[in-house]
Design an enzyme around this catalytic site. Structure first.
Site, PDB file in Angstrom:
ATOM      1  N   LYS A  83       0.852  -1.188   0.000  1.00 22.83           N
ATOM      2  CA  LYS A  83       0.000   0.000   0.000  1.00 22.83           C
ATOM      3  C   LYS A  83       0.889   1.239   0.000  1.00 22.83           C
ATOM      4  O   LYS A  83       1.786   1.370   0.850  1.00 22.83           O
ATOM      5  CB  LYS A  83      -0.868  -0.035   1.258  1.00 22.83           C
TER       6      LYS A  83
HETATM    7  O1  G3P Z   1      -7.537   1.652   5.699  1.00 20.60           O
HETATM    8  C1  G3P Z   1      -7.869   2.810   5.013  1.00 20.60           C
HETATM    9  C2  G3P Z   1      -9.191   3.419   5.410  1.00 20.60           C
HETATM   10  O2  G3P Z   1     -10.205   2.470   5.281  1.00 20.60           O
HETATM   11  C3  G3P Z   1      -9.192   4.128   6.729  1.00 20.60           C
HETATM   12  O3  G3P Z   1     -10.483   4.496   7.131  1.00 20.60           O
HETATM   13  O4  G3P Z   1     -12.021   5.179   8.958  1.00 20.60           O
HETATM   14  O5  G3P Z   1      -9.574   5.700   9.158  1.00 20.60           O
HETATM   15  O6  G3P Z   1     -11.015   6.911   7.528  1.00 20.60           O
HETATM   16  P1  G3P Z   1     -10.769   5.627   8.248  1.00 20.60           P
END
Ligand code: G3P
Length: 214
Positions: A83
């Protein structure tokens, strides 16, 4: 649409994997840090538990370092997808890694323009952050929809992972517009399972059954 789980917590992954609904896992540095465990060990454990791609993120900010780190992550297990954040250095790293046969997931995508660049650089996946766009007062699902339209238009084979999912409606809307994958936190997967009418229905069936036995 396939479902990934967005977590680095082994117990959460184990439970949901037993439901038979997940096709992969995504992690990020915040999620791994929350576990307080060795990164490489966590990634290997996840790969051993789940069939399918497991995204692990680089921490470097320079292309050469990203490539070096990406190769180290990819060497942990064949299921690892590296990633990489979308930025100038990240695009160059995606290009180099994809040319060396390493799968990449372009992360922190907030626009169709970024998604198009990542796809053209050779990313295997792009991860638009739906919820974080919503947090800014804009429409994350609209951004996702634009990416689906652009990729469909040019038959781009980079897969779209709807990320930063905050509730079941995000998942359903992503599926309706044709996103390939949604990566969903454990809490939202639980919300997706439950419906008050299902719980009422189970109770009523059991009550009726018991009443008939008396
Ligand atoms: O892993 C990437 C993403 O899904 C993170 O989500 O909830 O931290 O905005 P969030």
């Amino acid at each position: 649409m396939r479902l990934f789980i967005d977590t680095a917590n082994i117990e959460e992954i184990r439970e949901v994997n037993n439901w038979g609904v997940i096709s992969g896992v995504t992690t990020n540095p915040s999620l791994v840090a929350r576990e307080g465990r060795d990164f490489a060990t966590v990634v290997r454990e996840i790969c051993d538990l789940v069939e399918g791609p497991v995204s692990a993120e680089v921490l470097s900010l320079h292309t050469d370092e990203m490539v070096r780190e990406g190769k180290q992550l990819a060497a942990l297990h064949p299921q690892v997808v590296v990633k990489i954040p979308v930025c100038e250095a990240g695009l160059a790293a995606i290009r180099q890694l994809s040319r060396q046969g390493v799968s990449t997931n372009a992360t922190l995508v907030f626009s169709a323009a970024q998604a198009l660049l990542a796809a053209r650089a050779g990313a295997s996946y792009v991860s638009p952050f739906v919820g974080r766009v919503d947090d800014t007062g804009n429409d994350g699902l609209q951004v996702l929809s634009e990416i689906v339209t652009v990729f469909d238009h040019y038959l781009i084979d980079t897969e779209i992972i709807a990320a930063s999912i905050r509730h079941p409606v995000h998942v359903v809307e992503a599926a309706k517009m044709g996103a390939h994958i949604a990566t969903v936190p454990y809490s939202v997967l639980k919300q997706m399972v439950r419906h008050p009418l299902t719980e009422v229905g189970i109770t009523r069936f059991l009550d009726d059954w018991k009443a008939a036995q008396r």
